[in-house]
Design a protein around this motif. Sequence first.
Motif, PDB file in Angstrom:
ATOM      1  N   ASP A   1       0.924  -1.481   0.581  1.00 39.69           N
ATOM      2  CA  ASP A   1       0.066  -0.016   0.508  1.00 39.69           C
ATOM      3  C   ASP A   1       0.716   0.815   0.010  1.00 39.69           C
ATOM      4  N   LYS A   2       2.017   1.755   0.287  1.00 47.82           N
ATOM      5  CA  LYS A   2       3.109   2.683   0.841  1.00 47.82           C
ATOM      6  C   LYS A   2       3.136   2.802  -0.927  1.00 47.82           C
ATOM      7  N   ALA A   3       3.624   1.789  -1.029  1.00 46.38           N
ATOM      8  CA  ALA A   3       4.919   1.894  -2.177  1.00 46.38           C
ATOM      9  C   ALA A   3       3.828   2.062  -3.894  1.00 46.38           C
ATOM     10  N   GLY A   4       2.376   1.522  -3.307  1.00 46.39           N
ATOM     11  CA  GLY A   4       1.731   1.918  -5.075  1.00 46.39           C
ATOM     12  C   GLY A   4       2.038   0.684  -5.999  1.00 46.39           C
ATOM     13  N   GLN A   5       2.813  -0.327  -5.026  1.00 51.45           N
ATOM     14  CA  GLN A   5       3.406  -1.939  -6.184  1.00 51.45           C
ATOM     15  C   GLN A   5       2.939  -2.768  -5.342  1.00 51.45           C
ATOM     16  N   PHE A   6       2.277  -3.692  -6.941  1.00 51.50           N
ATOM     17  CA  PHE A   6       2.229  -5.075  -6.550  1.00 51.50           C
ATOM     18  C   PHE A   6       1.385  -5.478  -5.551  1.00 51.50           C
ATOM     19  N   LEU A   7       0.176  -4.886  -5.249  1.00 52.85           N
ATOM     20  CA  LEU A   7      -0.887  -5.265  -4.135  1.00 52.85           C
ATOM     21  C   LEU A   7      -1.829  -4.353  -4.508  1.00 52.85           C
ATOM     22  N   PRO A   8      -3.007  -5.116  -5.322  1.00 52.63           N
ATOM     23  CA  PRO A   8      -3.431  -4.326  -6.037  1.00 52.63           C
ATOM     24  C   PRO A   8      -4.893  -3.301  -5.430  1.00 52.63           C
ATOM     25  N   ARG A   9      -5.546  -2.239  -5.629  1.00 50.86           N
ATOM     26  CA  ARG A   9      -6.295  -1.429  -6.025  1.00 50.86           C
ATOM     27  C   ARG A   9      -7.600  -1.709  -6.131  1.00 50.86           C
ATOM     28  N   THR A  10      -7.832  -2.393  -6.810  1.00 51.46           N
ATOM     29  CA  THR A  10      -9.131  -2.978  -6.906  1.00 51.46           C
ATOM     30  C   THR A  10      -9.788  -3.878  -6.772  1.00 51.46           C
ATOM     31  N   LEU A  11     -10.689  -4.822  -6.016  1.00 46.83           N
ATOM     32  CA  LEU A  11     -11.387  -5.831  -5.095  1.00 46.83           C
ATOM     33  C   LEU A  11     -11.152  -6.962  -5.731  1.00 46.83           C
ATOM     34  N   ARG A  12     -11.746  -6.913  -7.263  1.00 50.40           N
ATOM     35  CA  ARG A  12     -11.127  -9.136  -7.098  1.00 50.40           C
ATOM     36  C   ARG A  12      -9.589  -9.321  -7.470  1.00 50.40           C
ATOM     37  N   GLU A  13      -8.901  -8.573  -8.222  1.00 48.12           N
ATOM     38  CA  GLU A  13      -7.654  -8.677  -8.197  1.00 48.12           C
ATOM     39  C   GLU A  13      -6.884  -8.423  -6.632  1.00 48.12           C
ATOM     40  N   ARG A  14      -7.238  -7.261  -5.665  1.00 48.67           N
ATOM     41  CA  ARG A  14      -6.385  -7.253  -4.435  1.00 48.67           C
ATOM     42  C   ARG A  14      -6.567  -8.457  -3.762  1.00 48.67           C
ATOM     43  N   THR A  15      -8.083  -9.292  -3.499  1.00 48.60           N
ATOM     44  CA  THR A  15      -8.769 -10.173  -2.705  1.00 48.60           C
ATOM     45  C   THR A  15      -7.786 -11.153  -3.550  1.00 48.60           C
ATOM     46  N   GLU A  16      -7.655 -11.431  -4.694  1.00 48.02           N
ATOM     47  CA  GLU A  16      -6.963 -12.819  -4.945  1.00 48.02           C
ATOM     48  C   GLU A  16      -5.318 -13.013  -4.405  1.00 48.02           C
ATOM     49  N   VAL A  17      -5.075 -11.391  -5.066  1.00 50.52           N
ATOM     50  CA  VAL A  17      -3.408 -12.024  -4.275  1.00 50.52           C
ATOM     51  C   VAL A  17      -3.303 -11.439  -2.317  1.00 50.52           C
ATOM     52  N   LEU A  18      -4.610 -11.327  -1.842  1.00 52.95           N
ATOM     53  CA  LEU A  18      -4.331 -11.614  -0.411  1.00 52.95           C
ATOM     54  C   LEU A  18      -4.443 -12.889  -0.275  1.00 52.95           C
ATOM     55  N   GLN A  19      -5.885 -13.630  -0.684  1.00 53.57           N
ATOM     56  CA  GLN A  19      -5.674 -15.036  -0.459  1.00 53.57           C
ATOM     57  C   GLN A  19      -4.689 -15.655  -0.910  1.00 53.57           C
ATOM     58  N   TRP A  20      -3.663 -15.128  -1.302  1.00 55.38           N
ATOM     59  CA  TRP A  20      -2.390 -15.939  -1.518  1.00 55.38           C
ATOM     60  C   TRP A  20      -1.735 -16.078  -1.029  1.00 55.38           C
ATOM     61  N   LEU A  21      -1.636 -14.181  -0.700  1.00 55.27           N
ATOM     62  CA  LEU A  21      -0.455 -14.147   0.770  1.00 55.27           C
ATOM     63  C   LEU A  21      -1.321 -15.032   2.009  1.00 55.27           C
ATOM     64  N   HIS A  22      -2.007 -15.374   2.564  1.00 55.50           N
ATOM     65  CA  HIS A  22      -2.322 -15.445   3.548  1.00 55.50           C
ATOM     66  C   HIS A  22      -2.371 -17.419   3.389  1.00 55.50           C
ATOM     67  N   TRP A  23      -2.969 -17.754   2.007  1.00 56.22           N
ATOM     68  CA  TRP A  23      -2.295 -19.337   2.267  1.00 56.22           C
ATOM     69  C   TRP A  23      -0.633 -19.613   2.082  1.00 56.22           C
ATOM     70  N   GLN A  24       0.008 -18.499   2.166  1.00 51.13           N
ATOM     71  CA  GLN A  24       1.670 -18.966   2.020  1.00 51.13           C
ATOM     72  C   GLN A  24       1.942 -18.628   3.879  1.00 51.13           C
ATOM     73  N   MET A  25       1.039 -17.434   4.702  1.00 50.73           N
ATOM     74  CA  MET A  25       1.174 -17.651   6.024  1.00 50.73           C
ATOM     75  C   MET A  25       0.437 -18.543   6.617  1.00 50.73           C
ATOM     76  N   GLY A  26      -0.317 -19.040   5.962  1.00 53.61           N
ATOM     77  CA  GLY A  26      -0.981 -20.258   7.362  1.00 53.61           C
ATOM     78  C   GLY A  26      -0.885 -21.805   7.339  1.00 53.61           C
ATOM     79  N   GLY A  27      -0.641 -21.254   5.817  1.00 53.95           N
ATOM     80  CA  GLY A  27      -0.639 -22.992   5.172  1.00 53.95           C
ATOM     81  C   GLY A  27       0.898 -23.305   4.595  1.00 53.95           C
ATOM     82  N   LEU A  28       2.132 -22.449   3.554  1.00 50.63           N
ATOM     83  CA  LEU A  28       3.127 -23.539   3.551  1.00 50.63           C
ATOM     84  C   LEU A  28       3.938 -23.532   4.117  1.00 50.63           C
ATOM     85  N   GLY A  29       3.913 -21.606   5.000  1.00 45.62           N
ATOM     86  CA  GLY A  29       4.994 -21.868   5.974  1.00 45.62           C
ATOM     87  C   GLY A  29       5.148 -22.239   6.885  1.00 45.62           C
ATOM     88  N   PRO A  30       3.856 -22.726   7.651  1.00 44.68           N
ATOM     89  CA  PRO A  30       4.036 -23.385   9.042  1.00 44.68           C
ATOM     90  C   PRO A  30       4.444 -25.066   8.165  1.00 44.68           C
TER      91      PRO A  30
END
Length: 229
Positions: A81-110
Amino acid sequence: MIDLYYWTTPNGHKISIFLEEVGLRYQVRPVHIGKGEQFAPDFLKIAPNNRIPAIVDHAPADGGEPLSLFESGAILEYLGDKAGQFLPRTLRERTEVLQWLHWQMGGLGPMAGQNHHFNRYAPEPIPYAIDRYVKETARLYGVLDRQLEGRDYVAGEYSIADMAIYPWAKGWEGQKQRLEDFPNMAAWLQRMAGRPAVVRAYALVEAINPDPDALMSAQARKLLFGQDR
């Protein structure tokens, strides 16, 4: 200027990759986890969970006092959000990115982390634990491989989701996986490894931690995995 409290682990690499990609000015402040520096009182003020990475942003968007953050997923979202890069602002695109971010945090990483632990760091082999985490890592890589079918990057466009997943996925061999089982992931790993910012981020390893095997010592293991603190 951003202070990056960092060590050369998958979670540390996530943030150095982002900062190299966007060109934000940052200063690395090494936290040697094999020496217990993550328990220093000054670091705990920034990262109360005594884990790296953490950051201090000396120029937050609200113009206020320096802002500290811990937890790598939260840091990536903040920096996106700070840089305005690599995290979309639009709802559907942002949701897609955040789902996979949290997939890593809650699944793959642990799961990959437990895989690493029982395969490499545990004082004695525990076959049930090794089998359980090797199989779960394989399941997760299957999920990732299917997601990458027909895509160059995890959420379509390159994003913080790729930056979060890559440092864990590149350790597939030590996680007892066969890369030929995941051809889409294999191609993605090559794309990621070829990005100049990723190359620069991993160059920090030799500068910061020339002896990664130091974490294998008995004292380092006690600090990393002990329950006496």
